[in-house]
Design an enzyme around this catalytic site. Structure first.
Site, PDB file in Angstrom:
ATOM      1  N   ALA A  13      32.142  39.064  43.817  1.00  0.00           N
ATOM      2  CA  ALA A  13      33.293  39.356  43.256  1.00  0.00           C
ATOM      3  C   ALA A  13      33.646  38.294  42.311  1.00  0.00           C
ATOM      4  O   ALA A  13      33.541  37.008  42.644  1.00  0.00           O
ATOM      5  CB  ALA A  13      34.738  39.817  43.985  1.00  0.00           C
ATOM      6  N   TYR A  59      24.082  42.526  53.391  1.00  0.00           N
ATOM      7  CA  TYR A  59      25.239  41.962  53.853  1.00  0.00           C
ATOM      8  C   TYR A  59      24.863  41.757  55.511  1.00  0.00           C
ATOM      9  O   TYR A  59      25.511  40.943  56.095  1.00  0.00           O
ATOM     10  CB  TYR A  59      26.483  42.988  53.746  1.00  0.00           C
ATOM     11  CG  TYR A  59      26.688  43.013  52.398  1.00  0.00           C
ATOM     12  CD1 TYR A  59      26.170  42.371  51.253  1.00  0.00           C
ATOM     13  CD2 TYR A  59      27.823  43.846  52.171  1.00  0.00           C
ATOM     14  CE1 TYR A  59      26.626  42.614  49.924  1.00  0.00           C
ATOM     15  CE2 TYR A  59      28.417  43.904  50.809  1.00  0.00           C
ATOM     16  CZ  TYR A  59      27.712  43.335  49.516  1.00  0.00           C
ATOM     17  OH  TYR A  59      28.313  43.343  48.437  1.00  0.00           O
ATOM     18  N   LEU A  75      35.326  42.039  48.979  1.00  0.00           N
ATOM     19  CA  LEU A  75      35.068  43.313  48.828  1.00  0.00           C
ATOM     20  C   LEU A  75      36.089  44.234  48.222  1.00  0.00           C
ATOM     21  O   LEU A  75      37.279  44.020  48.304  1.00  0.00           O
ATOM     22  CB  LEU A  75      34.361  44.091  49.642  1.00  0.00           C
ATOM     23  CG  LEU A  75      32.879  43.592  50.310  1.00  0.00           C
ATOM     24  CD1 LEU A  75      32.367  43.925  51.627  1.00  0.00           C
ATOM     25  CD2 LEU A  75      31.975  43.531  49.179  1.00  0.00           C
ATOM     26  N   HIS A  80      37.403  46.551  53.162  1.00  0.00           N
ATOM     27  CA  HIS A  80      37.767  45.484  53.847  1.00  0.00           C
ATOM     28  C   HIS A  80      37.882  45.527  55.487  1.00  0.00           C
ATOM     29  O   HIS A  80      37.033  44.745  56.006  1.00  0.00           O
ATOM     30  CB  HIS A  80      39.309  44.943  53.453  1.00  0.00           C
ATOM     31  CG  HIS A  80      39.411  44.432  51.952  1.00  0.00           C
ATOM     32  ND1 HIS A  80      40.644  44.424  51.586  1.00  0.00           N
ATOM     33  CD2 HIS A  80      38.351  43.957  51.129  1.00  0.00           C
ATOM     34  CE1 HIS A  80      40.264  43.936  50.405  1.00  0.00           C
ATOM     35  NE2 HIS A  80      39.030  43.694  50.099  1.00  0.00           N
ATOM     36  N   LYS A  98      43.174  40.412  50.196  1.00  0.00           N
ATOM     37  CA  LYS A  98      44.344  41.259  50.487  1.00  0.00           C
ATOM     38  C   LYS A  98      44.072  42.372  49.545  1.00  0.00           C
ATOM     39  O   LYS A  98      43.414  42.427  48.659  1.00  0.00           O
ATOM     40  CB  LYS A  98      45.495  40.465  50.061  1.00  0.00           C
ATOM     41  CG  LYS A  98      45.501  39.914  49.025  1.00  0.00           C
ATOM     42  CD  LYS A  98      45.780  40.791  47.689  1.00  0.00           C
ATOM     43  CE  LYS A  98      45.576  40.042  46.374  1.00  0.00           C
ATOM     44  NZ  LYS A  98      45.404  40.883  45.301  1.00  0.00           N
ATOM     45  N   ARG A 166      40.575  47.792  40.193  1.00  0.00           N
ATOM     46  CA  ARG A 166      42.088  48.066  40.426  1.00  0.00           C
ATOM     47  C   ARG A 166      42.663  49.230  39.551  1.00  0.00           C
ATOM     48  O   ARG A 166      43.706  49.586  40.004  1.00  0.00           O
ATOM     49  CB  ARG A 166      42.689  46.931  39.778  1.00  0.00           C
ATOM     50  CG  ARG A 166      42.337  45.446  40.566  1.00  0.00           C
ATOM     51  CD  ARG A 166      42.701  44.542  39.834  1.00  0.00           C
ATOM     52  NE  ARG A 166      42.542  43.080  40.543  1.00  0.00           N
ATOM     53  CZ  ARG A 166      41.340  42.415  40.803  1.00  0.00           C
ATOM     54  NH1 ARG A 166      40.227  42.869  39.930  1.00  0.00           N
ATOM     55  NH2 ARG A 166      41.090  41.206  41.423  1.00  0.00           N
ATOM     56  N   ASP A 178      47.430  45.629  44.812  1.00  0.00           N
ATOM     57  CA  ASP A 178      46.876  44.331  44.236  1.00  0.00           C
ATOM     58  C   ASP A 178      48.106  43.133  44.472  1.00  0.00           C
ATOM     59  O   ASP A 178      47.548  42.043  44.548  1.00  0.00           O
ATOM     60  CB  ASP A 178      46.423  44.481  43.087  1.00  0.00           C
ATOM     61  CG  ASP A 178      45.599  43.492  42.222  1.00  0.00           C
ATOM     62  OD1 ASP A 178      44.762  42.981  43.292  1.00  0.00           O
ATOM     63  OD2 ASP A 178      45.629  43.162  41.096  1.00  0.00           O
TER      64      ASP A 178
END
Length: 327
Positions: A13, A59, A75, A80, A98, A166, A178
């Protein structure tokens, strides 16, 4: 010299590249060892500051490595919990971005797994590691403001790119998930109080994602107002109003990146004191505190500044906000 915690990262990311990976690389007691990404091209930015970084495309293979003690998971939101569970089952300590989950009850499995394994699992909630928030909590608990009557907070940025995660409902987008975690969670953490009721919501959606959210609530002893938005120019602040003083933080969430990290304390006679905290990297502090907790063992995990229980409380508030909203 204490034990060095060896880190892997799941996912390349942009935030990991610009903030968290450099923090892991710079933190005392930490060593950035490997990155798993579906695109080796995305790894180039990471290797620019960490040339020895081992880049993988699997992963699960990263989680299987014996030379990885902890993983950081940046991620998309909906991934998550599944990957945090996989990581702990692979014997890794976990720092997950978060919001840690999409609903409060999802965190219960992480708490149970954490307790069963003795591994540290925490949400990457960097602000509580910054000294300005420790100072704010000290001021509030010490009664410097008198009886706390109201808290007002604002956090916004402008992100109109509809392809961004987002702005996509399937990846758990929206301003509440977010950045609402900061406006809501910081208030809970600093005051030690929980919302009794959500009294009003004004939420605007685009593409089934909240892009503006105004929330009013009543906590145990004060009223609360918060605005988050992904369609307003970048801005942030939080103000605590008491009957004997006012405390305002100018850059509560993106310390120094948004602006000078200043705290204004106004007493009952209107006299203002300004405290400045300098260029402190809260991401590095977060990693160092995480590593120290890992080295200290399971008994020390409860003293980590932001536990899964803390994260669950904020997620519960978020769940209530969405339930209250009548769109």
């Amino acid at each position: 010299m204490g034990k060095t915690i060896r880190w892997g990262i799941l996912g390349a990311a942009n935030f990991a590249k610009t903030s968290m990976a450099p923090a892991i690389h710079a933190a005392k007691g930490a060593k950035l060892v490997a990155l798993a990404t579906s695109s080796r091209e995305k790894a180039e930015g990471f290797q620019a500051f960490c040339p020895e970084l081992d880049v993988m495309t699997d992963y699960d293979a990263l989680l299987a490595r014996d030379d990885i003690d902890a993983v950081y998971i940046p991620l998309p939101n909906h991934l998550h919990v599944p990957w945090a569970i996989k990581a702990m089952k692979a014997g890794k300590h976990v720092l997950v971005e978060k919001p840690v989950a999409m609903a409060a009850e999802e965190i219960d499995e992480l708490i149970a797994l954490r307790d069963d394994t003795g591994l540290l699992c925490a949400e990457a909630y960097m602000i509580v590691h910054h000294p300005q928030w420790a100072r704010a909590k000290e001021i509030l608990s010490g009664g410097r403001l008198g009886e706390l009557a109201h808290v007002d907070t604002f956090f916004s940025y402008n992100n109109p790119e509809m392809g961004n995660i987002r702005n996509r409902p399937e990846t758990g987008g929206g301003s509440i998930r977010d950045i609402g975690v900061y406006t809501y969670g910081s208030t809970r953490w600093a005051t030690g109080q929980e919302p009794r009721e959500i009294t009003h919501t004004n939420i605007r959606y685009e593409n089934d994602v909240d892009v503006f959210a105004e929330v009013n609530a009543n906590f145990e002893s004060f009223s609360y107002h918060a605005i988050t938005s992904m369609r307003i120019n970048i801005s942030q602040s939080i103000t605590f109003y008491g009957d004997a003083g006012v405390l305002r933080m100018d850059a509560p969430f993106n310390a120094e990146l948004f602006g000078p990290t200043q705290m204004h304390l106004i007493d009952a006679k209107g006299r203002e004191t300004v405290e400045y905290f300098g260029d402190v990297n809260q991401y590095v502090l977060q990693v160092e505190n995480f590593c120290a907790a890992v080295v200290s063992g399971q008994e020390a995990h409860a003293d980590y500044p932001w536990t899964l229980e803390n994260a669950r409380g904020t997620q519960s508030m978020i769940d209530r906000i969405f339930t209250t909203d009548k769109r």
